[in-house]
Design an enzyme around this catalytic site. Structure first.
Site, short mmCIF file in Angstrom:
data_model
loop_
_atom_site.label_atom_id
_atom_site.label_comp_id
_atom_site.label_asym_id
_atom_site.label_seq_id
_atom_site.Cartn_x
_atom_site.Cartn_y
_atom_site.Cartn_z
N HIS A 90 2.85 45.73 76.32
CA HIS A 90 2.05 45.11 77.23
C HIS A 90 2.07 43.72 77.13
CE1 HIS A 90 -0.80 43.99 80.24
NE2 HIS A 90 -1.67 43.74 79.27
N ASP A 119 20.49 19.24 91.91
CA ASP A 119 20.37 20.35 91.23
C ASP A 119 19.97 20.32 89.50
OD1 ASP A 119 20.79 23.05 89.72
OD2 ASP A 119 22.49 23.49 91.58
N TRP A 155 1.00 42.44 69.83
CA TRP A 155 1.96 41.44 70.31
C TRP A 155 2.05 40.23 69.27
CZ3 TRP A 155 2.07 36.13 71.63
CH2 TRP A 155 0.90 35.52 71.71
N SER A 183 16.46 31.36 75.11
CA SER A 183 16.70 31.26 76.60
C SER A 183 15.51 30.00 76.87
CB SER A 183 16.18 32.62 77.35
OG SER A 183 15.67 32.15 78.61
N SER A 184 14.47 30.44 76.23
CA SER A 184 13.15 29.20 76.73
C SER A 184 13.77 27.96 76.07
CB SER A 184 11.92 29.68 75.77
OG SER A 184 11.32 30.80 76.47
N HIS A 267 -0.50 29.00 69.14
CA HIS A 267 -1.47 28.23 69.95
C HIS A 267 -0.81 27.33 70.90
CE1 HIS A 267 -5.30 27.81 71.23
NE2 HIS A 267 -4.92 26.51 71.54
N GLU A 269 1.69 27.86 72.55
CA GLU A 269 2.30 28.91 73.45
C GLU A 269 1.16 29.15 74.44
OE1 GLU A 269 5.13 30.17 74.08
OE2 GLU A 269 4.49 32.16 75.42
N TYR A 271 -0.77 27.12 75.61
CA TYR A 271 -0.81 25.89 76.49
C TYR A 271 0.36 25.95 77.39
CZ TYR A 271 -5.15 24.71 74.55
OH TYR A 271 -6.22 24.59 74.12
N SER A 282 -3.15 21.34 90.84
CA SER A 282 -3.30 19.95 90.86
C SER A 282 -2.53 19.74 92.36
CB SER A 282 -2.89 19.16 89.87
OG SER A 282 -3.57 19.57 88.62
N HIS A 316 -7.90 28.70 64.61
CA HIS A 316 -9.15 29.38 65.22
C HIS A 316 -8.97 30.57 65.43
CE1 HIS A 316 -7.59 27.43 69.22
NE2 HIS A 316 -7.18 28.65 69.08
N HIS A 317 -7.43 31.16 65.26
CA HIS A 317 -7.11 32.63 65.56
C HIS A 317 -7.34 33.32 64.19
CE1 HIS A 317 -5.40 31.97 69.39
NE2 HIS A 317 -4.94 30.80 68.99
N THR A 342 -9.64 19.59 78.52
CA THR A 342 -9.40 20.77 79.51
C THR A 342 -10.57 20.79 80.51
OG1 THR A 342 -8.61 21.95 77.55
CG2 THR A 342 -9.06 23.11 79.30
N LYS A 345 -10.05 18.31 83.49
CA LYS A 345 -9.12 18.88 84.21
C LYS A 345 -10.18 19.53 85.73
CE LYS A 345 -4.87 18.89 82.25
NZ LYS A 345 -4.17 18.25 83.27
N ARG A 464 -10.78 45.60 69.33
CA ARG A 464 -9.74 45.84 70.28
C ARG A 464 -8.72 46.54 69.75
NH1 ARG A 464 -6.51 40.07 69.68
NH2 ARG A 464 -5.35 40.87 71.12
#
Lengths: 548, 57, 383
Positions: A90, A119, A155, A183-184, A267, A269, A271, A282, A316-317, A342, A345, A464
Site C-alpha cells: 500500500h 512540447d 514501505w 523513471s523519476s 525526507h 521525498e 517534499y 497557488s 527526525h524519523h 511552510t 505558504k 502502527r
C-alpha cells in the site's frame, strides 16, 4: 490578462498551431501502438495520469484489506504475514505509483502549456520514463504471487528485516525500485530542461506560474535524492545476494546506517510529494478568489527554503534509534524551523482569500479542503518534532494520522483539484458540478472519519503496522474502517466524473474559469494535440503573475 | 555582495518584497545566488549544530 | 461557506461522543482512552505536560488561522457581491507572521530541551537490566543478579482466532513480566538478536529501539507499585503485534523475594537435566515449549510457512532417522542468514531435549527418537 494586441497575436498563432496539430495527428501509428510510441507531452501526460489512477485503486484496495482486518480486534480475514505485505505494498504503490506519477502527469500536460513551449524538451526520453513505470510496478505486484510472498517489511524497508530476514522476492522489489527511480530521474531531467530552455521569449523565471516553479525545485530534489535511494537498495541487493554486510551487524555492518541513508532520501521525498501540490493550490486559490496571489515572491523564496532545509531534517524519523543528545537537539531544532516557511505558504493563501471575490467551484472546494487539512497535518508535524513527546508518538497511529493528513487531503486532494481545474482544458468539457460536489463532500467526510480517530488511537498507545490490537483501541478502529470504506468507494464517483467529461458535457471556452490566468487558457479547449509550435507573445508587464 | 546575502537570508526567512525581488532578478546570472545560498545553508547547519551542542552541554 | 464549518462541528461532535464511551472501556494504561497517558514517572508526567502544551498551542494557531480563513470565505463571497481588492503583498505583515511562529517555536524548544536532557541522563542507576528483542519475544537479564528469562505473549491463540472470548488484557499480557523495585532508578540496556525491535511502555514514557549490534541506554524510576503494559513499536516481522511488554513494579522487599524465587526455579530447571525423562514427560514439556518458541514460524501443526519457515511435519531432518544430529545442531546453534535463532544459550537443557523430542514424534513424525536432557547438556558443555 494580456492586452488586446497580445491577445490577438496569441490567438492567431494558436489557430495556426491547431491546424498544424491536426496535420501532425493524421500520420504516424494508430491504435495501441500510437500510445506505446507517442512522444507528445499531452498523450504522455494522460498516460501518467491514467496509470496513477489505476495505482490509486490498487493501493486503495490494499488499504481496504488493512481496514477490514482492523475493523475488530482478533484475526478475521488475513494472516499477519499477508497483512504486512498489504501495509508495505500500500505504501510503496501510493508513494511511487500513485502520487509521484500523478504529479509528473500534470507536469507533462501543463508545464509546456504554461511556459509556451511546443512540447517537453526531450520527447523520446519522456516516452521512455513513462513506460518504465508499468514495468516497475508489474514486477512489484508480481512479487505478491511468488513463493514466500511480496515485500513485508514496511514501505521504509528497514534492514535487516528487509535483507537477512526478507522473503526471496526482495530482489525483484529492489529491481522495481531501481526502475521507478530511473523513471523519476529521467522525468526530472526532462522537466528541468524544458523549464530552463523552452520558455517563450520574454518569460523570465520570476514570471513563471507557481506550479512551474514548485516543479522546477521538486525536479532538483528528485535528482539529488533518487540516486541515494538507488544506492541504498543496491547495498541491500549486495547484502542479500553477494555476501556483503553493509547492514548486517554480525558481519560488522550497521543497521542504523540504512536508516540514515533511507531518510536522507525519504525526507526530501516528502517534499517531492507536497511541493507541486503547493503550486497547484497557488494557482487555484487566486483563480476562484479573483485576486492575485498574495506574496508571489515570498512563495517562491519559501519553496526554495523548504527544499534546502529538507536535506537537514532527516533524522527526525529516527529519534528513538539512540542518536547522541546533540544530534537529537540538532534535528529537533532544524525540524521546527522548517515549519516556518511552510506556515508562510498557508498564510499567503489565506491572505489571497481575504477581500477576494470568492466562488466555490469543485476545484476550489478541493483546494480549500487541502489548506484546512494540510494545516492539521502540518500542526501535528510540529508536535512530532518535539523529541520527548515524539518518544510517545513515534511509530504509533498518531504518526499514521499525521502523514495521511499531509498526503491524502494534502497531496491527493491537490491532484484532484488540479484534475477538476484542467479537465475543461483537456477534454473541452466541464466536469459535472453536482457529481464533483458529491465526490468532494463524501471524500471530506470519509477522510476525516478515517484519519482523525487515528490521532486518538495513537496517543492512547496503539503501535502502527499491527494486524491485531488490544481491546482499548476497538472503537476508534471501527470508525476508521467505516471511514476508509466510505472514502475508498467515493473515489468511484471521481472515475465516473472523468469518464463523463471525456465523453461530453457542458462545452468549455478557451478561458474556462472567469479568474484564470496563464498561457494555457489562451489555447482552445480542448487543447489541440500540438500547441505553441511558434512561441506565443509574452509581455511580463501584463502577463506575469508577479507583475505590478 | 551584501545585497545577495540579504536576499538569501530573506529566502531562508521565506519573505521578500516585490521591489527587492525585482532587483534580484535584474542580475543576469543566478550563480552568485546559488553559491551564496549553498554556503549560507552550510553556515545555517553549523549554527543550528552549535546551538544544539551548547544546549546539550 | 458555512457548510464546511458545519461538517467540522459535526465531525467533532461525533468524536466527542465516541470519546466519552471509550473512556469507560478497559484501559491498558493511564490514558483516558483518547489522549497520551500521563504515566507514573516524573519524566512521563513531564512529557505529558509538554504534549498538552504543544497541543493547545497548535489548537490556538489552528483557531486563529481557520478563523481568518472561514471569515474570508463567508464574507468575501462573489454571490454576496464582494469585489476583489488589488493588494498582493505587504512585507511588514509577512515579516510579522513569519516572526511570530518563530518565537512560538523557540518557546516550545526550551522546555523540550530540558526534558530531553533528563531523559538522556542514565547516570547513577541502581539496577541494570539487559533487554534483548527476539522475533517475537523479549528477554530480560538482570546483570548483577544472575537472573534471566524470556517474556512471551500469554494470550492464547484461541482468543486471537475468535474461538474464545477475549480477556481484558488481550495481547498485552505476558507469561513472565519484567519485575522492578519501586523507587529505584532502573537503567535499561537495549539490544536485539535478529531484527530491530522497539521497547515501549507508554506509562513510563520510554520508547527506545533495540538494534542488533548496538546497545542503547535509557532509564525509568517508578514510584507506585503496579503493572504497566506496552508493546514492540518497530515492525519486526510476522508477529510484531504479538510481543507485548509487562513491567511489574513491586516494593523492594517483594522484589528480593521474586529474585530468590527466580533463582530457585532456574536451579530446579538445571537439576532437571540430571535425571532420565520418559517419552510422555518429554512430549508434554515439548508441546509447551514448541508452542511458545517455535509455533509462530513453524506453525502449531508443523506445516511451516515455506519458503521462509520450513515445515517440520512429515519432511526434512525431523523425520529423517539420520537427521538427529543436524536437528539438534540447528536448534542449539541456529542457522546464520535465516530467522532461525540459536536456542542453546537461552533455553534449558530440559526444554531443548523436550522440544526436539516433540518435533521428532508429533504430527505423525513418529521417529521414536527420545532425546535426554543430559545428552543436550553434554553437547552444550563440549562446545
Amino acid at each position: 490578462m494580456a492586452s488586446e494586441t497580445s491577445q490577438a497575436t496569441l490567438h492567431s498563432s494558436v489557430s495556426d498551431v491547431a491546424a498544424g496539430g491536426a496535420a501532425h495527428a493524421s500520420h504516424g501509428p494508430t491504435g495501441l501502438l500510437r500510445w506505446l510510441v507517442t512522444t507528445n507531452h499531452k498523450e504522455i501526460g494522460s498516460l501518467y495520469l491514467i496509470f496513477s489512477l489505476v495505482m490509486l485503486f490498487i493501493g486503495g484496495s490494499m488499504a481496504l484489506v488493512i481496514r477490514a482486518e482492523l475493523f475488530q480486534p482478533g484475526m478475521q480475514y488475513v494472516q499477519p504475514e499477508f497483512f504486512n505485505q498489504m501495509t508495505t505494498m500500500h505504501g510503496l504503490i501510493m508513494v511511487f505509483g500513485a502520487i509521484m506519477p500523478a504529479f509528473v502527469g500534470l507536469a507533462n500536460w501543463m508545464i509546456p502549456m504554461q511556459i509556451g513551449a511546443p512540447d517537453m524538451a526531450l520527447p523520446r526520453l519522456n516516452n521512455f520514463s513513462f513506460w518504465l513505470l508499468p514495468v516497475a510496478f508489474g514486477i512489484l505486484l508480481s512479487t505478491l504471487f511468488m513463493e514466500g510472498g511480496g515485500p513485508n517489511f514496511g514501505w521504509t524497508f528497514y534492514a535487516p528485516l528487509s535483507t537477512t530476514f526478507a522473503p526471496p522476492s526482495t530482489s525483484f522489489f529492489i529491481m522495481s525500485i531501481h526502475l521507478a527511480g530511473i523513471s523519476s530521474i529521467l522525468g526530472a531531467i526532462n522537466i528541468i530542461a524544458t523549464i530552463l530552455n523552452l520558455r517563450t521569449p520574454g518569460m523570465r523565471l520570476m514570471d513563471m506560474s507557481l506550479f512551474v516553479w514548485t516543479w522546477l525545485i521538486t525536479a532538483f530534489l528528485l535528482i539529488a535524492v533518487m540516486p541515494v535511494l538507488a544506492g541504498v537498495v543496491t547495498m541491500m541487493l549486495m547484502d542479500i545476494n553477494f555476501g556483503t554486510s553493509f547492514f548486517d551487524a554480525a558481519g560488522g555492518g550497521d543497521p542504523v546506517l540504512f536508516q540514515h541513508l533511507f531518510w536522507f532520501f525519504g525526507h526530501p521525498e516528502v517534499y517531492i510529494m507536497i511541493l507541486p501540490a503547493f503550486g497547484i493550490v497557488s494557482l487555484i486559490v487566486p483563480t476562484f478568489a479573483r485576486k492575485r496571489l498574495f506574496g508571489y515572491a515570498s512563495m517562491v523564496y519559501a519553496t526554495a527554503s523548504i527544499a534546502l532545509l529538507s536535506f537537514v531534517v532527516w533524522a527526525h524519523h529516527m529519534f528513538t534509534v539512540g542518536l547522541p543528545l546533540t544530534a537529537e537537539l540538532f534535528f529537533m531544532y532544524s525540524t521546527m524551523l522548517i515549519a516556518v516557511p511552510t506556515g508562510v505558504k498557508v498564510f499567503n493563501w489565506i491572505a489571497t482569500l481575504f477581500r477576494g471575490s470568492i466562488t466555490f467551484e469543485v476545484p476550489m472546494l478541493f483546494a480549500l479542503g487541502f489548506i484546512v487539512m494540510f494545516t492539521i497535518g502540518g500542526l501535528s508535524g510540529v508536535m512530532l518534532a518535539i523529541v520527548p513527546a515524539d518518544f510517545q508518538y513515534h511509530d504509533t497511529y498518531f504518526v499514521v494520522a499525521h502523514f495521511h493528513y499531509v498526503l491524502v487531503p494534502g497531496a491527493l486532494f491537490a491532484i484532484m483539484a488540479a484534475v477538476y481545474f484542467w479537465l475543461p482544458k483537456w477534454t473541452g468539457h466541464y466536469a459535472s458540478e453536482t457529481l464533483g460536489k458529491w465526490h468532494f463532500w463524501l471524500s471530506v467526510i470519509g477522510v476525516n472519519l478515517t484519519f482523525f480517530p487515528m490521532h486518538f488511537s495513537g496517543l492512547a498507545g496503539m503501535p502502527r503496522r499491527i494486524p491485531d490490537y488490544a481491546l482499548q483501541f476497538a472503537d476508534f478502529n471501527m470508525i476508521s474502517s467505516i471511514g476508509g470504506f466510505l472514502f475508498g468507494f467515493s473515489q468511484l464517483i471521481f472515475v465516473w466524473v472523468v469518464i463523463k467529461a471525456v465523453r461530453g458535457g457542458r462545452k468549455a471556452p478557451a478561458k474556462a474559469w472567469e479568474g484564470a490566468e496563464g498561457l494555457e487558457w489562451t489555447v482552445p479547449s480542448p487543447a489541440p494535440l500540438h500547441t505553441f509550435d511558434t512561441p506565443p507573445a509574452y509581455d511580463p508587464q501584463t502577463d506575469s503573475p508577479s507583475r505590478h | 555582495m551584501l545585497k545577495v546575502i540579504r536576499s538569501v537570508l530573506a529566502a531562508f526567512f521565506g519573505v521578500q518584497s516585490e521591489a527587492n525581488r525585482q532587483q534580484d532578478f535584474q542580475s543576469t546570472s543566478p550563480w552568485k545566488f546559488i553559491v551564496v545560498g549553498v554556503f549560507m545553508t552550510l553556515v545555517f547547519v553549523f549554527l543550528v549544530g552549535f546551538v544544539a551542542w551548547l544546549a546539550a552541554n | 461557506m458555512g457548510r464546511i464549518l458545519y461538517a467540522y462541528l459535526y465531525a467533532a461532535s461525533i468524536c466527542l461522543i465516541v470519546l466519552s464511551t471509550t473512556a469507560q472501556a478497559s484501559s491498558i494504561n493511564t490514558s483516558s482512552g483518547f489522549n497520551m497517558p500521563p504515566g507514573v514517572t516524573e519524566i512521563s508526567r513531564e512529557v505529558y505536560s509538554l504534549h498538552m502544551t504543544i497541543l493547545w498551542i497548535c489548537v490556538a494557531i489552528a483557531v486563529v488561522v481557520f478563523g481568518v480563513m472561514f471569515y474570508s470565505l463567508i464574507v468575501y463571497r462573489k454571490s454576496k457581491g464582494a469585489k476583489p481588492a488589488h493588494f498582493h503583498e505587504n512585507t511588514t505583515v509577512e515579516i510579522i507572521w513569519t516572526a511570530v511562529p518563530l518565537v512560538i517555536l523557540v518557546l516550545m524548544a526550551v522546555p523540550a530541551t530540558a526534558t530531553l536532557k533528563k531523559m538522556y541522563d542514565t547516570s547513577d542507576a541502581e539496577l541494570d537490566v539487559l533487554v534483548t528483542g527476539y522475533q517475537w519475544r523479549w528477554r530480560y537479564e538482570y546483570l548483577e543478579e544472575d537472573v534471566s528469562f524470556f517474556s512471551n505473549l500469554a494470550t492464547p491463540r484461541e482468543q486471537i482466532y475468535e474461538a474464545e472470548e477475549k480477556g481484558d488484557f488481550y495481547l498485552v499480557e505476558v507469561d513472565e513480566p519484567m519485575v522492578v523495585p519501586t523507587g529505584v532508578k532502573v537503567r535499561l540496556l537495549l539490544t536485539a538478536n535478529d531484527v530491530i525491535h522497539s521497547w515501549w511502555v507508554p506509562d513510563l514514557a520510554v520508547k527506545k529501539d533495540a538494534i542488533p549490534g548496538f546497545i542503547n541506554e535509557t532509564w525509568f524510576k517508578v514510584d507506585e507499585p503496579g503493572i504497566y503494559r506496552g508493546q514492540c513499536a518497530e515492525l519486526c516481522g510476522r508477529d510484531h503485534a504479538f510481543m507485548p511488554i509487562e513491567v511489574k513494579a513491586v516494593s523492594p522487599d517483594e522484589y528480593q523475594l521474586w529474585l530468590a524465587s527466580r533463582r530457585e526455579a532456574a536451579e530446579a530447571e538445571v537439576a532437571g537435566a540430571d535425571r532420565e525423562w520418559s517419552l510422555d514427560e518429554l512430549m508434554e514439556r515439548g508441546a509447551g515449549t514448541y508452542n511458545t518458541y517455535c509455533a509462530a514460524c513453524h506453525q502449531p501443526q508443523g506445516q511451516g510457512l515455506p519458503p521462509m519457515f520450513p515445515a517440520l511435519a512429515g519432511v526434512g531432518m525431523s523425520v529423517d532417522p539420520d537427521g538427529l544430529r543436524a536437528h539438534k545442531e540447528i536448534v542449539l546453534y541456529g542457522k546464520t542468514g535465516t530467522a532461525m535463532p540459536a536456542f542453546g544459550s537461552t533455553l534449558s537443557a530440559a526444554e531443548l531435549a523436550a522440544v526436539i523430542t516433540y518435533e521428532r514424534n508429533a504430527w505423525g513424525n513418529d521417529t521414536g527418537d527420545l532425546i535426554q536432557p543430559s545428552a543436550i547438556r553434554a553437547m552444550l558443555e563440549s562446545q
